[in-house]
Motif scaffolding. Structure first.
Motif, PDB file in Angstrom:
ATOM      1  N   ILE A 223       0.936  -1.160   0.195  1.00  0.00           N
ATOM      2  CA  ILE A 223       0.054  -0.220  -0.010  1.00  0.00           C
ATOM      3  C   ILE A 223       0.939   1.188   0.049  1.00  0.00           C
ATOM      4  O   ILE A 223       0.616   2.198  -0.731  1.00  0.00           O
ATOM      5  CB  ILE A 223      -0.963   0.232   1.039  1.00  0.00           C
ATOM      6  CG1 ILE A 223      -2.024  -0.959   1.051  1.00  0.00           C
ATOM      7  CG2 ILE A 223      -1.753   1.323   1.515  1.00  0.00           C
ATOM      8  CD1 ILE A 223      -2.936  -1.534   2.156  1.00  0.00           C
ATOM      9  N   MET A 224       1.992   1.500   0.834  1.00  0.00           N
ATOM     10  CA  MET A 224       2.808   2.178   0.704  1.00  0.00           C
ATOM     11  C   MET A 224       3.718   2.598  -0.492  1.00  0.00           C
ATOM     12  O   MET A 224       3.688   3.838  -0.823  1.00  0.00           O
ATOM     13  CB  MET A 224       3.916   2.118   2.031  1.00  0.00           C
ATOM     14  CG  MET A 224       3.283   2.199   3.332  1.00  0.00           C
ATOM     15  SD  MET A 224       4.506   1.952   4.541  1.00  0.00           S
ATOM     16  CE  MET A 224       5.308   3.416   4.443  1.00  0.00           C
TER      17      MET A 224
ATOM     18  N   GLY B  12       1.994   2.282  -3.285  1.00  0.00           N
ATOM     19  CA  GLY B  12       0.922   2.687  -4.141  1.00  0.00           C
ATOM     20  C   GLY B  12       0.134   1.513  -4.925  1.00  0.00           C
ATOM     21  O   GLY B  12      -0.653   2.027  -5.781  1.00  0.00           O
TER      22      GLY B  12
ATOM     23  N   SER C 224      -2.772  -0.291  -5.274  1.00  0.00           N
ATOM     24  CA  SER C 224      -4.308  -0.201  -5.094  1.00  0.00           C
ATOM     25  C   SER C 224      -4.967  -1.591  -4.684  1.00  0.00           C
ATOM     26  O   SER C 224      -6.059  -1.787  -4.347  1.00  0.00           O
ATOM     27  CB  SER C 224      -4.947   0.449  -6.062  1.00  0.00           C
ATOM     28  OG  SER C 224      -4.853  -0.035  -7.320  1.00  0.00           O
TER      29      SER C 224
ATOM     30  N   GLU D 189      -4.636  -2.628  -1.467  1.00  0.00           N
ATOM     31  CA  GLU D 189      -5.562  -1.854  -0.704  1.00  0.00           C
ATOM     32  C   GLU D 189      -7.117  -2.752  -0.552  1.00  0.00           C
ATOM     33  O   GLU D 189      -7.634  -3.073   0.510  1.00  0.00           O
ATOM     34  CB  GLU D 189      -6.084  -0.302  -1.154  1.00  0.00           C
ATOM     35  CG  GLU D 189      -4.883   0.552  -1.018  1.00  0.00           C
ATOM     36  CD  GLU D 189      -5.080   1.856  -1.907  1.00  0.00           C
ATOM     37  OE1 GLU D 189      -5.908   1.870  -2.341  1.00  0.00           O
ATOM     38  OE2 GLU D 189      -4.038   2.696  -1.749  1.00  0.00           O
TER      39      GLU D 189
ATOM     40  N   ILE E 103      -6.097   3.636   5.196  1.00  0.00           N
ATOM     41  CA  ILE E 103      -5.491   3.472   3.770  1.00  0.00           C
ATOM     42  C   ILE E 103      -4.597   4.951   3.784  1.00  0.00           C
ATOM     43  O   ILE E 103      -3.480   4.723   3.343  1.00  0.00           O
ATOM     44  CB  ILE E 103      -6.326   3.220   2.441  1.00  0.00           C
ATOM     45  CG1 ILE E 103      -7.017   1.891   2.762  1.00  0.00           C
ATOM     46  CG2 ILE E 103      -5.732   3.780   1.319  1.00  0.00           C
ATOM     47  CD1 ILE E 103      -7.805   1.640   1.446  1.00  0.00           C
ATOM     48  N   GLU E 104      -5.288   6.046   3.924  1.00  0.00           N
ATOM     49  CA  GLU E 104      -4.505   7.169   3.840  1.00  0.00           C
ATOM     50  C   GLU E 104      -3.374   7.324   4.731  1.00  0.00           C
ATOM     51  O   GLU E 104      -2.318   7.736   4.473  1.00  0.00           O
ATOM     52  CB  GLU E 104      -5.526   8.378   4.134  1.00  0.00           C
ATOM     53  CG  GLU E 104      -4.937   9.937   4.167  1.00  0.00           C
ATOM     54  CD  GLU E 104      -6.006  11.109   4.421  1.00  0.00           C
ATOM     55  OE1 GLU E 104      -6.080  11.340   5.375  1.00  0.00           O
ATOM     56  OE2 GLU E 104      -7.179  10.758   3.678  1.00  0.00           O
TER      57      GLU E 104
ATOM     58  N   ARG F 169      -0.583   5.019   3.552  1.00  0.00           N
ATOM     59  CA  ARG F 169       0.201   5.806   2.468  1.00  0.00           C
ATOM     60  C   ARG F 169       1.113   6.765   2.980  1.00  0.00           C
ATOM     61  O   ARG F 169       2.196   6.665   2.356  1.00  0.00           O
ATOM     62  CB  ARG F 169      -0.799   6.427   1.555  1.00  0.00           C
ATOM     63  CG  ARG F 169      -1.671   5.576   0.709  1.00  0.00           C
ATOM     64  CD  ARG F 169      -2.632   6.202  -0.017  1.00  0.00           C
ATOM     65  NE  ARG F 169      -3.428   5.339  -0.957  1.00  0.00           N
ATOM     66  CZ  ARG F 169      -4.710   5.895  -1.631  1.00  0.00           C
ATOM     67  NH1 ARG F 169      -5.187   7.004  -1.141  1.00  0.00           N
ATOM     68  NH2 ARG F 169      -5.431   5.101  -2.263  1.00  0.00           N
TER      69      ARG F 169
END
Length: 118
Positions: free
Chosen positions: A17-18, A20, A22, A25, A62-63, A66
């Motif tokens: 996830i870090m 990117g 998806s 996620e 998720i935010e 990230r």
């Protein structure tokens, strides 16, 4: 799945996830959604609020992942539950605040109605 296997799986999901990914996620939501729904339904009898918290928690988690706010990747499940509780409490307070504001407005209009209808 053993605790060690779950820790590895959680760590991998967080790392992806870090970076990117998806799909990672989606995998995280899929992996933890049933447990989260169970917990939310235990905390509140308000199904609409439970759905709102459920949607909001994934956005927040998720935010936060990230931007690197989750430091201990092995504690992903606990992090999700902790954030869920916080969001649920915030939403409850907002609901109470709105309800309180509505009561004040009703009292004000009732007072005005009584004053001008006599």
């Amino acid at each position: 799945m053993s605790d060690k296997e779950e820790d590895v799986c959680s760590s991998e999901l967080v790392k992806r996830i870090m970076q990117g990914d998806s799909k990672a996620e989606d995998e995280m939501v899929e992996q933890y959604q049933n447990g989260l729904k169970f917990v939310l339904n235990q905390w509140t009898s308000d199904r609409e609020q439970a759905r709102d918290v459920f949607q909001e928690i994934w956005r927040v988690v998720i935010e936060n992942i990230r931007v690197g706010k989750l430091k201990n990747y092995k504690k992903l499940a606990g992090y999700i539950v902790k954030k869920s509780r916080l969001i649920q409490l915030i939403m409850s307070l907002r609901k109470i605040k709105k309800h309180s504001l509505m009561l004040k407005i009703i009292k004000c209009f009732t007072f005005i109605f009584v004053m001008f209808t006599d």
